[in-house]
Design an enzyme around this catalytic site. Structure first.
Site, mmCIF file in Angstrom:
data_model
loop_
_atom_site.group_PDB
_atom_site.id
_atom_site.type_symbol
_atom_site.label_atom_id
_atom_site.label_comp_id
_atom_site.label_asym_id
_atom_site.label_seq_id
_atom_site.Cartn_x
_atom_site.Cartn_y
_atom_site.Cartn_z
ATOM 1 N N SER A 1 12.005 -1.672 10.163
ATOM 2 C CA SER A 1 12.372 -0.827 9.301
ATOM 3 C C SER A 1 13.906 -1.038 9.141
ATOM 4 C CB SER A 1 11.969 0.488 9.367
ATOM 5 O OG SER A 1 12.489 1.357 8.398
ATOM 6 N N LYS B 1 4.802 2.048 12.026
ATOM 7 C CA LYS B 1 5.399 1.794 10.976
ATOM 8 C C LYS B 1 4.764 2.264 9.893
ATOM 9 C CE LYS B 1 8.593 -0.053 8.174
ATOM 10 N NZ LYS B 1 7.965 -0.938 7.131
ATOM 11 N N HIS C 1 6.078 5.860 9.609
ATOM 12 C CA HIS C 1 7.441 5.905 9.271
ATOM 13 C C HIS C 1 7.745 5.864 7.830
ATOM 14 C CE1 HIS C 1 10.925 3.584 7.891
ATOM 15 N NE2 HIS C 1 11.454 4.101 9.168
ATOM 16 N N ASN C 2 6.947 5.049 7.289
ATOM 17 C CA ASN C 2 6.879 4.850 5.830
ATOM 18 C C ASN C 2 6.574 6.008 4.939
ATOM 19 O OD1 ASN C 2 8.063 2.290 6.557
ATOM 20 N ND2 ASN C 2 6.664 1.123 4.718
ATOM 21 N N GLU D 1 9.053 8.697 5.174
ATOM 22 C CA GLU D 1 9.923 8.152 4.064
ATOM 23 C C GLU D 1 9.616 8.405 2.571
ATOM 24 O OE1 GLU D 1 10.843 3.624 4.692
ATOM 25 O OE2 GLU D 1 10.786 3.391 2.498
HETATM 26 P P1 NAP Z 1 8.133 -10.883 0.613
HETATM 27 O O1 NAP Z 1 8.613 -10.944 -0.785
HETATM 28 O O2 NAP Z 1 7.282 -9.569 1.006
HETATM 29 O O3 NAP Z 1 7.441 -12.143 0.988
HETATM 30 C C1 NAP Z 1 8.212 -13.179 0.530
HETATM 31 C C2 NAP Z 1 7.945 -14.326 1.691
HETATM 32 O O4 NAP Z 1 6.248 -14.485 1.806
HETATM 33 C C3 NAP Z 1 8.141 -15.756 0.798
HETATM 34 O O5 NAP Z 1 8.957 -16.284 1.953
HETATM 35 C C4 NAP Z 1 6.918 -16.427 0.625
HETATM 36 O O6 NAP Z 1 6.876 -17.753 0.403
HETATM 37 C C5 NAP Z 1 5.933 -15.810 1.607
HETATM 38 N N1 NAP Z 1 4.691 -15.897 1.259
HETATM 39 C C6 NAP Z 1 3.906 -15.152 0.256
HETATM 40 N N2 NAP Z 1 2.824 -15.733 0.265
HETATM 41 C C7 NAP Z 1 2.436 -16.539 1.289
HETATM 42 C C8 NAP Z 1 1.339 -17.525 1.607
HETATM 43 N N3 NAP Z 1 0.042 -17.375 1.092
HETATM 44 N N4 NAP Z 1 1.614 -18.323 2.723
HETATM 45 C C9 NAP Z 1 2.782 -18.367 3.283
HETATM 46 N N5 NAP Z 1 3.814 -17.578 2.816
HETATM 47 C C10 NAP Z 1 3.771 -16.633 1.834
HETATM 48 O O7 NAP Z 1 9.550 -10.607 1.543
HETATM 49 P P2 NAP Z 1 10.132 -9.618 2.325
HETATM 50 O O8 NAP Z 1 10.700 -8.697 1.368
HETATM 51 O O9 NAP Z 1 11.292 -10.296 3.113
HETATM 52 O O10 NAP Z 1 9.044 -8.949 3.096
HETATM 53 C C11 NAP Z 1 8.590 -9.785 4.225
HETATM 54 C C12 NAP Z 1 7.400 -8.668 4.900
HETATM 55 O O11 NAP Z 1 8.324 -7.500 5.360
HETATM 56 C C13 NAP Z 1 6.474 -7.872 3.989
HETATM 57 O O12 NAP Z 1 5.372 -7.604 4.783
HETATM 58 C C14 NAP Z 1 7.334 -6.764 3.707
HETATM 59 O O13 NAP Z 1 6.366 -5.613 3.240
HETATM 60 C C15 NAP Z 1 7.868 -6.263 4.875
HETATM 61 N N6 NAP Z 1 9.012 -5.567 4.828
HETATM 62 C C16 NAP Z 1 9.757 -5.738 3.889
HETATM 63 C C17 NAP Z 1 11.177 -4.888 3.792
HETATM 64 C C18 NAP Z 1 12.033 -4.927 2.567
HETATM 65 O O14 NAP Z 1 13.072 -4.311 2.694
HETATM 66 N N7 NAP Z 1 12.169 -5.884 1.779
HETATM 67 C C19 NAP Z 1 11.238 -4.049 4.847
HETATM 68 C C20 NAP Z 1 10.468 -3.719 6.038
HETATM 69 C C21 NAP Z 1 9.234 -4.538 5.840
HETATM 70 P P3 NAP Z 1 7.364 -18.615 -1.003
HETATM 71 O O15 NAP Z 1 8.790 -18.599 -0.936
HETATM 72 O O16 NAP Z 1 6.777 -19.724 -0.712
HETATM 73 O O17 NAP Z 1 6.693 -17.582 -1.909
#
Ligand code: NAP
Length: 472
Positions: free
Chosen positions: A129, A183, A186-187, A190
């Site tokens: 987080s 987690k 936590h959410n 939130e």
């Molecule tokens: P995201 O938008 O959730 O994911 C984007 C990434 O996933 C891109 O690199 C995408 O690749 C890849 N992807 C999607 N489908 C795929 C597949 N079938 N095979 C391989 N790669 C794939 O990005 P994010 O916001 O950084 O989040 C990543 C994780 O952390 C998620 O589970 C999210 O819920 C969690 N999270 C996010 C936050 C936040 O603030 N954003 C905070 C905490 C946790 P391409 O570029 O090829 O599409």
């Protein structure tokens, strides 16, 4: 080039920032993204001059990693994680470790830990987080899996995590899917706090007729108090002060009032119901998002269902009203944390996670979205009594409730009479009153159930199970 300390798959918002964070702490990496153009863009941009190499495919990726390999997956939760596991597994060797840092459902993680460990790979499900800034500067991290797998990443994550006075905001959470469960909760907390602050904004706007900048001033003063000083209060003030660059009007007033609710918030409430943990403030926040999403229905209903507001605020001074509202917000935030912690306690016993509650409070004190001064009090309460059934009966929290319950009641009444929905505030009031009421009316519910369905009931004066022929 020498082999990288760790690898990362998924250069989304979180992935990019985590890799840069690790690099600034002395860890080299190799990055891979399904769409290669994103990797190229990163290597030519923010990664220039850093100990970060790119990989064109997974074979190239694993060949550039030191052994045993430590591989973070920062991609969309759900089937993408299973897809990547099946693509990369044939390329791994015994002892290699996969770490899912996304928001995976904890039961998926349980399954993956079992499957991967049986192939002699390590698997960690780690909630992270902190959003983009936290990922770069130090997030809160919640890793679950085997202790041996955690030890293989401990030196890395304890440097990457946010640091507070009593250590890094990461600790070994427990086995299986426990990291993702923590987690999730936590959410859920939130969700609760975001909605509580939104309700306070709505009351300040519609009942107390304040402008966004005046409301921002209120949040600013709250952020200086022990009870409400927190990241979410801090950013609420920022949101309320931000102007639309085109019109210079308050940006928040231009934003559509619709919010989504799938994923972790929903899972928290479902888990609460499954485990018999009462989470009404968190549920109210989830449901508020559901109601927000039916915008066109709400617009339509406005012309059918009328209510003449009864304004009670004139009975009190402005200072009193402000103090009642703060009482309501403090108690609703306390309720959100106490419901989340209670859910964790129940999950710990049901799933044998052996969660260490003071440590969970400790790792939430920095880096994460729900970081708040209040977490020190929560940590103290669990240190004093690790088996406390509910935070509400810890002496410090009980004092808060006794002092602030009248203010919460008045705020809920004023909102009800004005026709302004404050679901987290009112459900908190019911939650506290239910918790402090030794005799609830479920005796009558039991009577009805026995009357129509012979479900039997227990009595208060003798042991056993009883049935009455009510309708004869
Ligand atoms: P995201 O938008 O959730 O994911 C984007 C990434 O996933 C891109 O690199 C995408 O690749 C890849 N992807 C999607 N489908 C795929 C597949 N079938 N095979 C391989 N790669 C794939 O990005 P994010 O916001 O950084 O989040 C990543 C994780 O952390 C998620 O589970 C999210 O819920 C969690 N999270 C996010 C936050 C936040 O603030 N954003 C905070 C905490 C946790 P391409 O570029 O090829 O599409």
């Amino acid at each position: 080039m020498s082999k990288a300390h760790f690898g990362l798959i998924g250069l989304g918002v979180m992935g990019e920032n985590l890799v840069l964070n690790a690099e600034s702490n002395g860890f080299s990496s190799v990055v891979y993204n399904r769409t290669f153009s994103r990797t190229e863009e990163f290597l030519k941009g923010r990664a220039v001059g850093k100990q970060i190499q790119g990989a064109i495919d997974l074979k190239d990726f694993v060949s550039k990693l030191e052994r045993p390999r430590r591989i973070f997956m920062m991609i969309k939760a759900g089937s993408p994680i299973d897809a990547v596991i099946s693509q990369i597994s044939p390329l791994l060797e015994e002892g290699d470790l996969l770490i899912d840092g996304g928001n995976s459902e904890f039961r998926d993680t349980e399954r993956r830990v079992k499957e991967l460990e049986s192939k002699k790979f390590g698997y960690i499900g780690m909630g992270i987080s902190g959003g983009a800034k936290g990922a770069l500067e130090g997030p809160s991290m919640m890793p679950g899996g085997t202790k041996a797998s955690y030890e293989a990443i401990e030196s890395l994550v304890s440097k990457m995590a946010a640091q507070v006075e009593d250590g890094p905001c990461v600790t070994y959470i427990g086995q299986g899917g426990s990291g993702h469960f923590v987690k999730t909760v936590h959410n859920g907390i939130e969700y609760g706090i975001e909605q509580i602050l939104a309700e306070a904004y709505d009351l300040l706007k519609r009942l107390y007729k304040k402008t966004p900048s005046e409301i921002a001033d209120v949040f600013g003063t709250w952020n200086d108090t022990e009870e409400l000083s927190s990241y979410l209060v801090e950013i609420t003030e920022v949101c309320l002060r931000t102007k639309d660059p085109n019109t210079q009007d308050d940006l928040v007033e231009m934003i559509m009032d619709k919010a989504g609710q799938k994923g972790t918030g929903l899972w928290t409430v479902v888990s609460g119901l499954e485990l018999g943990a009462s989470v009404p403030t968190i549920y109210a926040a989830l449901n508020a998002r559901v109601m927000s999403s039916i915008k066109s229905e709400r617009l339509h209903a406005e012309s059918f269902i009328k209510f003449d507001p009864i304004i009670l605020t004139d009975q009190y001074s402005n200072e009193d009203c402000a103090s009642f509202l703060m009482d309501a917000v403090v108690l609703a935030c306390i309720a959100s944390y106490s419901q989340g912690m209670e859910l964790l306690r129940r999950a710990s016993s049901e799933y044998n996670y052996q969660l260490h509650m003071p440590s969970i409070a400790q790792i939430w004190k920095g880096g994460c979205i729900i970081r708040a001064k209040l977490l020190q009090r929560i940590q103290n309460a669990f240190n004093a009594d690790p088996d406390i059934p509910n935070l509400l009966i810890d002496p410090w929290f009980a004092n808060q409730i006794n002092d602030r319950l009248p203010g919460l009641s008045k705020t809920a009444s004023m909102a009800a009479m004005a026709g302004i929905p404050v679901p987290c505030i009112t459900s908190t009031l019911d939650y506290i009153h239910s918790y402090r009421t030794s005799r609830l009316p479920q005796n009558l519910v039991q009577a009805m159930r026995d009357c129509f369905g012979s479900h039997t009931y227990q009595r208060i004066d003798k042991e056993g199970s009883f049935h009455t022929e009510w309708l004869d």
